[in-house]
Design a protein around this motif. Sequence first.
Motif, short mmCIF file in Angstrom:
data_model
loop_
_atom_site.label_atom_id
_atom_site.label_comp_id
_atom_site.label_asym_id
_atom_site.label_seq_id
_atom_site.Cartn_x
_atom_site.Cartn_y
_atom_site.Cartn_z
N GLU A 117 0.86 -1.18 0.00
CA GLU A 117 0.00 0.00 0.00
C GLU A 117 0.89 1.23 0.00
O GLU A 117 1.77 1.37 0.84
CB GLU A 117 -0.91 -0.01 1.24
CG GLU A 117 -1.60 1.29 1.55
CD GLU A 117 -2.37 1.92 0.40
OE1 GLU A 117 -2.39 3.16 0.33
OE2 GLU A 117 -2.97 1.19 -0.42
N GLN A 118 0.67 2.12 -0.97
CA GLN A 118 1.56 3.27 -1.16
C GLN A 118 1.63 4.19 0.05
O GLN A 118 2.66 4.82 0.28
CB GLN A 118 1.20 4.04 -2.42
CG GLN A 118 -0.12 4.75 -2.38
CD GLN A 118 -0.47 5.40 -3.70
OE1 GLN A 118 0.19 5.18 -4.72
NE2 GLN A 118 -1.50 6.20 -3.69
N SER A 119 0.58 4.26 0.85
CA SER A 119 0.61 5.14 2.03
C SER A 119 1.67 4.70 3.03
O SER A 119 2.17 5.52 3.81
CB SER A 119 -0.76 5.21 2.70
OG SER A 119 -1.13 3.95 3.22
N ALA A 120 2.03 3.43 3.02
CA ALA A 120 3.07 2.93 3.94
C ALA A 120 4.44 3.52 3.61
O ALA A 120 5.31 3.58 4.48
CB ALA A 120 3.13 1.41 3.88
N MET A 121 4.60 3.96 2.37
CA MET A 121 5.89 4.51 1.96
C MET A 121 6.19 5.86 2.62
O MET A 121 7.33 6.30 2.62
CB MET A 121 5.92 4.66 0.43
CG MET A 121 5.72 3.35 -0.32
SD MET A 121 6.91 2.08 0.12
CE MET A 121 8.39 2.82 -0.52
N ALA A 122 5.19 6.50 3.20
CA ALA A 122 5.38 7.81 3.83
C ALA A 122 6.05 7.70 5.21
O ALA A 122 6.52 8.71 5.74
CB ALA A 122 4.03 8.52 3.98
N HIS A 123 6.11 6.51 5.77
CA HIS A 123 6.70 6.33 7.10
C HIS A 123 8.21 6.14 7.01
O HIS A 123 8.72 5.56 6.05
CB HIS A 123 6.07 5.13 7.81
CG HIS A 123 4.60 5.27 8.01
ND1 HIS A 123 4.06 6.12 8.95
CD2 HIS A 123 3.55 4.69 7.38
CE1 HIS A 123 2.75 6.05 8.90
NE2 HIS A 123 2.41 5.19 7.95
N ASP A 124 8.90 6.61 8.05
CA ASP A 124 10.34 6.43 8.13
C ASP A 124 10.69 4.95 8.34
O ASP A 124 11.62 4.43 7.73
CB ASP A 124 10.92 7.29 9.26
CG ASP A 124 12.42 7.16 9.37
OD1 ASP A 124 13.09 7.23 8.32
OD2 ASP A 124 12.92 6.98 10.50
N GLN A 125 9.92 4.30 9.21
CA GLN A 125 10.12 2.88 9.52
C GLN A 125 8.75 2.21 9.57
O GLN A 125 7.77 2.82 10.00
CB GLN A 125 10.79 2.71 10.88
CG GLN A 125 12.15 3.37 11.02
CD GLN A 125 13.27 2.46 10.59
OE1 GLN A 125 13.31 1.28 10.93
NE2 GLN A 125 14.20 2.99 9.83
N VAL A 126 8.69 0.95 9.15
CA VAL A 126 7.48 0.16 9.26
C VAL A 126 7.85 -1.21 9.84
O VAL A 126 9.02 -1.59 9.87
CB VAL A 126 6.77 -0.02 7.89
CG1 VAL A 126 6.24 1.29 7.36
CG2 VAL A 126 7.68 -0.71 6.88
N TYR A 127 6.83 -1.92 10.28
CA TYR A 127 7.01 -3.28 10.78
C TYR A 127 6.33 -4.24 9.81
O TYR A 127 5.23 -3.97 9.33
CB TYR A 127 6.34 -3.44 12.14
CG TYR A 127 7.00 -2.69 13.26
CD1 TYR A 127 7.85 -3.34 14.16
CD2 TYR A 127 6.78 -1.33 13.43
CE1 TYR A 127 8.44 -2.65 15.20
CE2 TYR A 127 7.37 -0.63 14.46
CZ TYR A 127 8.21 -1.30 15.34
OH TYR A 127 8.80 -0.60 16.37
N VAL A 128 7.00 -5.35 9.53
CA VAL A 128 6.39 -6.42 8.74
C VAL A 128 6.66 -7.73 9.47
O VAL A 128 7.60 -7.85 10.25
CB VAL A 128 6.93 -6.50 7.29
CG1 VAL A 128 6.55 -5.28 6.49
CG2 VAL A 128 8.42 -6.72 7.27
N ASN A 129 5.84 -8.72 9.19
CA ASN A 129 6.02 -10.00 9.85
C ASN A 129 7.37 -10.60 9.47
O ASN A 129 7.80 -10.52 8.33
CB ASN A 129 4.88 -10.95 9.48
CG ASN A 129 4.79 -12.08 10.47
OD1 ASN A 129 5.67 -12.93 10.52
ND2 ASN A 129 3.76 -12.08 11.28
N GLY A 130 8.00 -11.22 10.46
CA GLY A 130 9.32 -11.80 10.26
C GLY A 130 9.32 -13.27 9.93
O GLY A 130 10.36 -13.92 9.97
N GLY A 131 8.15 -13.82 9.59
CA GLY A 131 8.11 -15.22 9.18
C GLY A 131 7.78 -16.18 10.31
O GLY A 131 7.93 -17.40 10.17
N GLN A 132 7.31 -15.62 11.42
CA GLN A 132 6.95 -16.44 12.56
C GLN A 132 5.92 -15.67 13.38
O GLN A 132 6.02 -14.45 13.51
CB GLN A 132 8.22 -16.69 13.38
CG GLN A 132 8.14 -17.75 14.42
CD GLN A 132 9.53 -17.97 15.02
OE1 GLN A 132 9.98 -17.17 15.83
NE2 GLN A 132 10.19 -19.03 14.59
#
Length: 157
Positions: A117-132
């Motif tokens: 989602e392009q709005s996520a690009m406005a943040h300096d840092q984001v969190y995504v799942n790490g595979g667990q």
Amino acid sequence: MSKATPATRALSAAGVAFTVHTYDYNPDAESIGLQAASALAEDPARVLKTLMALVDGKPVCVVVPSDREVSMKKLAAAVSGKSAQMMKPPEAERVSGFKVGGISPFGQRRPVRTVIEQSAMAHDQVYVNGGQRGLQLRLKPRDLCDAIKVIAADVVA
């Protein structure tokens, strides 16, 4: 909980800087993404959920803020498709190689088209799942895109 997953290994191999954050995963939460944001004391717009969909029958990974829903019409258009639908959990696990609640856009069993989602690009840092389940990775959204050649598009309802 092991902090070495296919996702963390893929990011390390790509030379992407990230930090690992754990939280108590609640499988009974109404929204796993919102539960992760709350547990991490982070804005839900910065904690992204990773979903698996089918666009014209082909797998697509979609990464959106945990407080938003995917528009199937917009997702299909983002990858030049006609129709989209969410994958059923067993199929999402088979295609991605991760358990639902722990699906990461990185280190999937086989690479698939990925849309953020392009709005996520406005943040300096984001969190995504790490595979667990209960494992989140914090990184710059630009690094996320560069690591797996992501398409940034408006895909939320």
